[in-house]
Design an enzyme around this catalytic site. Structure first.
Site, PDB file in Angstrom:
ATOM      1  N   CYS A   1      -6.601   4.457  10.697  1.00 42.61           N
ATOM      2  CA  CYS A   1      -5.429   5.328  10.507  1.00 42.61           C
ATOM      3  C   CYS A   1      -4.221   4.589   9.930  1.00 42.61           C
ATOM      4  O   CYS A   1      -3.269   5.233   9.491  1.00 42.61           O
ATOM      5  CB  CYS A   1      -5.057   6.019  11.810  1.00 42.61           C
ATOM      6  SG  CYS A   1      -6.447   6.881  12.551  1.00 42.61           S
TER       7      CYS A   1
ATOM      8  N   HIS B   1       1.999   8.265  11.608  1.00 43.58           N
ATOM      9  CA  HIS B   1       0.605   8.713  11.629  1.00 43.58           C
ATOM     10  C   HIS B   1       0.492   9.897  12.588  1.00 43.58           C
ATOM     11  O   HIS B   1       0.975   9.850  13.707  1.00 43.58           O
ATOM     12  CB  HIS B   1      -0.304   7.572  12.069  1.00 43.58           C
ATOM     13  CG  HIS B   1      -1.679   8.027  12.394  1.00 43.58           C
ATOM     14  ND1 HIS B   1      -2.406   8.832  11.537  1.00 43.58           N
ATOM     15  CD2 HIS B   1      -2.466   7.834  13.482  1.00 43.58           C
ATOM     16  CE1 HIS B   1      -3.573   9.099  12.089  1.00 43.58           C
ATOM     17  NE2 HIS B   1      -3.643   8.511  13.267  1.00 43.58           N
TER      18      HIS B   1
ATOM     19  N   ASN C   1      -5.637  15.103  13.255  1.00 46.21           N
ATOM     20  CA  ASN C   1      -5.541  13.693  12.876  1.00 46.21           C
ATOM     21  C   ASN C   1      -6.483  13.451  11.703  1.00 46.21           C
ATOM     22  O   ASN C   1      -7.699  13.580  11.848  1.00 46.21           O
ATOM     23  CB  ASN C   1      -5.937  12.837  14.096  1.00 46.21           C
ATOM     24  CG  ASN C   1      -5.907  11.340  13.816  1.00 46.21           C
ATOM     25  OD1 ASN C   1      -5.866  10.918  12.664  1.00 46.21           O
ATOM     26  ND2 ASN C   1      -5.955  10.549  14.867  1.00 46.21           N
TER      27      ASN C   1
HETATM   28  N1  COA Z   1      -9.993  20.437  26.724  1.00 48.55           N
HETATM   29  C1  COA Z   1      -9.746  20.609  28.023  1.00 48.55           C
HETATM   30  N2  COA Z   1      -9.651  19.576  28.884  1.00 48.55           N
HETATM   31  C2  COA Z   1      -9.816  18.332  28.399  1.00 48.55           C
HETATM   32  C3  COA Z   1     -10.093  18.097  27.045  1.00 48.55           C
HETATM   33  C4  COA Z   1     -10.184  19.200  26.184  1.00 48.55           C
HETATM   34  N3  COA Z   1     -10.426  19.082  24.877  1.00 48.55           N
HETATM   35  N4  COA Z   1     -10.204  16.761  26.853  1.00 48.55           N
HETATM   36  C5  COA Z   1     -10.013  16.184  28.052  1.00 48.55           C
HETATM   37  N5  COA Z   1      -9.795  17.123  28.984  1.00 48.55           N
HETATM   38  C6  COA Z   1      -9.540  16.961  30.428  1.00 48.55           C
HETATM   39  C7  COA Z   1     -10.027  15.628  30.952  1.00 48.55           C
HETATM   40  O1  COA Z   1     -11.387  15.675  31.285  1.00 48.55           O
HETATM   41  C8  COA Z   1      -9.137  15.448  32.167  1.00 48.55           C
HETATM   42  O2  COA Z   1      -9.664  16.207  33.241  1.00 48.55           O
HETATM   43  P1  COA Z   1      -9.568  15.656  34.751  1.00 48.55           P
HETATM   44  O3  COA Z   1      -8.090  15.550  35.038  1.00 48.55           O
HETATM   45  O4  COA Z   1     -10.261  16.722  35.506  1.00 48.55           O
HETATM   46  O5  COA Z   1     -10.255  14.331  34.727  1.00 48.55           O
HETATM   47  C9  COA Z   1      -7.828  16.085  31.737  1.00 48.55           C
HETATM   48  O6  COA Z   1      -8.137  16.947  30.643  1.00 48.55           O
HETATM   49  C10 COA Z   1      -6.775  15.075  31.327  1.00 48.55           C
HETATM   50  O7  COA Z   1      -7.399  14.134  30.480  1.00 48.55           O
HETATM   51  P2  COA Z   1      -6.592  12.947  29.800  1.00 48.55           P
HETATM   52  O8  COA Z   1      -7.572  12.089  29.062  1.00 48.55           O
HETATM   53  O9  COA Z   1      -5.697  12.300  30.805  1.00 48.55           O
HETATM   54  O10 COA Z   1      -5.714  13.788  28.799  1.00 48.55           O
HETATM   55  P3  COA Z   1      -4.548  13.288  27.896  1.00 48.55           P
HETATM   56  O11 COA Z   1      -3.352  14.021  28.241  1.00 48.55           O
HETATM   57  O12 COA Z   1      -4.502  11.788  27.814  1.00 48.55           O
HETATM   58  O13 COA Z   1      -5.025  13.820  26.457  1.00 48.55           O
HETATM   59  C11 COA Z   1      -5.979  12.954  24.452  1.00 48.55           C
HETATM   60  C12 COA Z   1      -6.244  13.341  25.894  1.00 48.55           C
HETATM   61  C13 COA Z   1      -7.279  12.433  23.875  1.00 48.55           C
HETATM   62  C14 COA Z   1      -5.548  14.196  23.713  1.00 48.55           C
HETATM   63  C15 COA Z   1      -4.861  11.868  24.405  1.00 48.55           C
HETATM   64  O14 COA Z   1      -5.143  10.842  25.321  1.00 48.55           O
HETATM   65  C16 COA Z   1      -4.688  11.294  23.050  1.00 48.55           C
HETATM   66  O15 COA Z   1      -4.296  11.946  22.103  1.00 48.55           O
HETATM   67  N6  COA Z   1      -4.961   9.958  22.877  1.00 48.55           N
HETATM   68  C17 COA Z   1      -4.858   9.300  21.626  1.00 48.55           C
HETATM   69  C18 COA Z   1      -6.087   9.587  20.802  1.00 48.55           C
HETATM   70  C19 COA Z   1      -5.939   9.166  19.360  1.00 48.55           C
HETATM   71  O16 COA Z   1      -4.895   9.231  18.794  1.00 48.55           O
HETATM   72  N7  COA Z   1      -7.054   8.730  18.765  1.00 48.55           N
HETATM   73  C20 COA Z   1      -7.118   8.363  17.405  1.00 48.55           C
HETATM   74  C21 COA Z   1      -6.507   7.033  17.168  1.00 48.55           C
HETATM   75  S1  COA Z   1      -5.937   6.890  15.531  1.00 48.55           S
END
Ligand code: COA
Length: 335
Positions: free
Chosen positions: A120, A262, A292
């Site tokens: 990215c 980004h 993204n």
């Molecule tokens: N729909 C519904 N629930 C979801 C889900 C989805 N698509 N994805 C995860 N969950 C759930 C998880 O299982 C978790 O459940 P639990 O509390 O029962 O364990 C809960 O939602 C919270 O998960 P968490 O991982 O803490 O969520 P978050 O707020 O961190 O959001 C991302 C997850 C992936 C959206 C976030 O961490 C993120 O954007 N990270 C960066 C990713 C990124 O940029 N990647 C590319 C790099 S260039």
């Protein structure tokens, strides 16, 4: 082409363009595919929909459309381009490079063309490389494309990743400007921390894990991510890169017209803005429409803001990126 005045030149952005494939994948479509819902996706990421390339459509195809728009704006033809950098982690195939495919599609001369892999952060890396070739006097016009067709590498059974990614391409023509010309790339700062490489990976398809029945059984042909860890490191590295760019140029945050980060997650962008004491209304956000799109995200967000009349010529703009690697970088320019 030889050196004709090293250090006498700076890089201006003579043309920009972007391209989004027609097909749209909405949060409601994803609800039917995995255990997720529109409200969760919007609340946790800000994304409403993303564009998906059609079967057989590769990065060179998306890049071609974006490059044609950039050439038109620059009032140049493909024959004027001296070098092509395609920033991508999802090229048409392993070889030949997507840049070589694009060079042929555009009808360029037999120019230096290569792919750059920095996930990215790819587009910021690519602009920096282009800037070096312009500053030394080596080339006059460099085409930098950030393009991704990510959907074949996404597991649409993995709700944590499949909601995030989309396909797109953006292109800039980086051109020679005389040293006194005001609207130029002012600096770039690039980093990589390989110790954090395991946070975001696409394990199979390279020389270590070539394709096999085992790959398909284990689904290692798809991206895997430690979302929360990436989130923290994204905020930290992008904030650091923003400070680095401004400190190097003696610029204060309020002097910057737009931050074009980004487009990973709206909450990441808001956290960076708050750590960096930067007003959120001056952060360019397009991820609600694109998701993204990795190396394409910055040029696509930039072009959308330009088309909407937000970004204007002469403004001071800060680009900031992070990605798998972990790579990160910033670039300050007067557009
Ligand atoms: N729909 C519904 N629930 C979801 C889900 C989805 N698509 N994805 C995860 N969950 C759930 C998880 O299982 C978790 O459940 P639990 O509390 O029962 O364990 C809960 O939602 C919270 O998960 P968490 O991982 O803490 O969520 P978050 O707020 O961190 O959001 C991302 C997850 C992936 C959206 C976030 O961490 C993120 O954007 N990270 C960066 C990713 C990124 O940029 N990647 C590319 C790099 S260039």
């Amino acid at each position: 082409m030889g050196h004709d005045g090293a250090g006498e030149f700076r890089s201006k952005i003579s043309g920009i363009g972007s391209y989004l494939p027609e097909k749209i994948l909405t949060n409601f479509d994803l609800e039917k595919m995995v255990d997720t819902n529109n409200d969760w996706i919007i609340e946790r990421t800000g994304i409403k929909h993303r564009h998906i390339a059609k079967d057989g459509e590769g990065v060179s195809d998306l890049g071609y459309h974006a490059a044609q728009k950039a050439l038109k704006m620059a009032n140049l033809t493909a024959q004027d381009i001296d070098m092509i950098i395609v920033c991508t982690v999802s090229g048409d195939q392993v070889m030949p490079s997507t840049a070589c495919v694009l060079q042929s599609k555009l009808g360029c001369r037999n120019i230096f063309s290569f792919d750059l892999s920095a996930a990215c952060s790819g587009f910021v890396y690519g602009l920096s490389v282009a800037d070096q070739f312009i500053r030394t006097g080596m080339y006059k016009h460099v085409l930098v494309v950030g393009g991704e067709v990510l959907h074949p590498f996404v597991n649409y059974e993995d709700r944590e990743t499949c909601i995030l990614f989309g396909d797109a391409a953006g292109a800039w023509i980086v051109s020679r400007a005389e040293k006194e010309y005001p609207n130029v790339i002012m600096s770039s700062h690039l980093h990589a921390d390989g110790n954090l490489g395991d946070l975001f990976v696409l394990p199979a398809g390279g020389s270590k894990i070539p394709f096999s029945a085992e790959v398909l059984a284990n689904k290692t042909q798809y991206v895997k991510m430690k979302g929360r860890e990436i989130f923290k490191n994204a905020v930290r590295t992008m904030t650091d890169c923003c400070h680095e760019a401004l400190n190097a140029n003696g610029v204060k945050p309020h002097e910057v017209d737009w931050l074009v980060p980004h487009q990973a997650n709206l909450r990441i962008l808001e956290s960076v803005a708050s750590h960096f004491e930067f007003p959120t209304e001056k952060v360019v956000v397009s991820l609600h429409e694109t998701g993204n799109t990795s190396a394409a995200s910055i040029p696509v967000a930039f072009d959308m803001a330009f088309q909407e009349g937000k970004i204007k010529r002469g403004q001071l703009i800060l680009l900031a990126a992070f990605g798998a690697g972990l790579t990160s970088g910033s670039l300050l320019l007067r557009f």
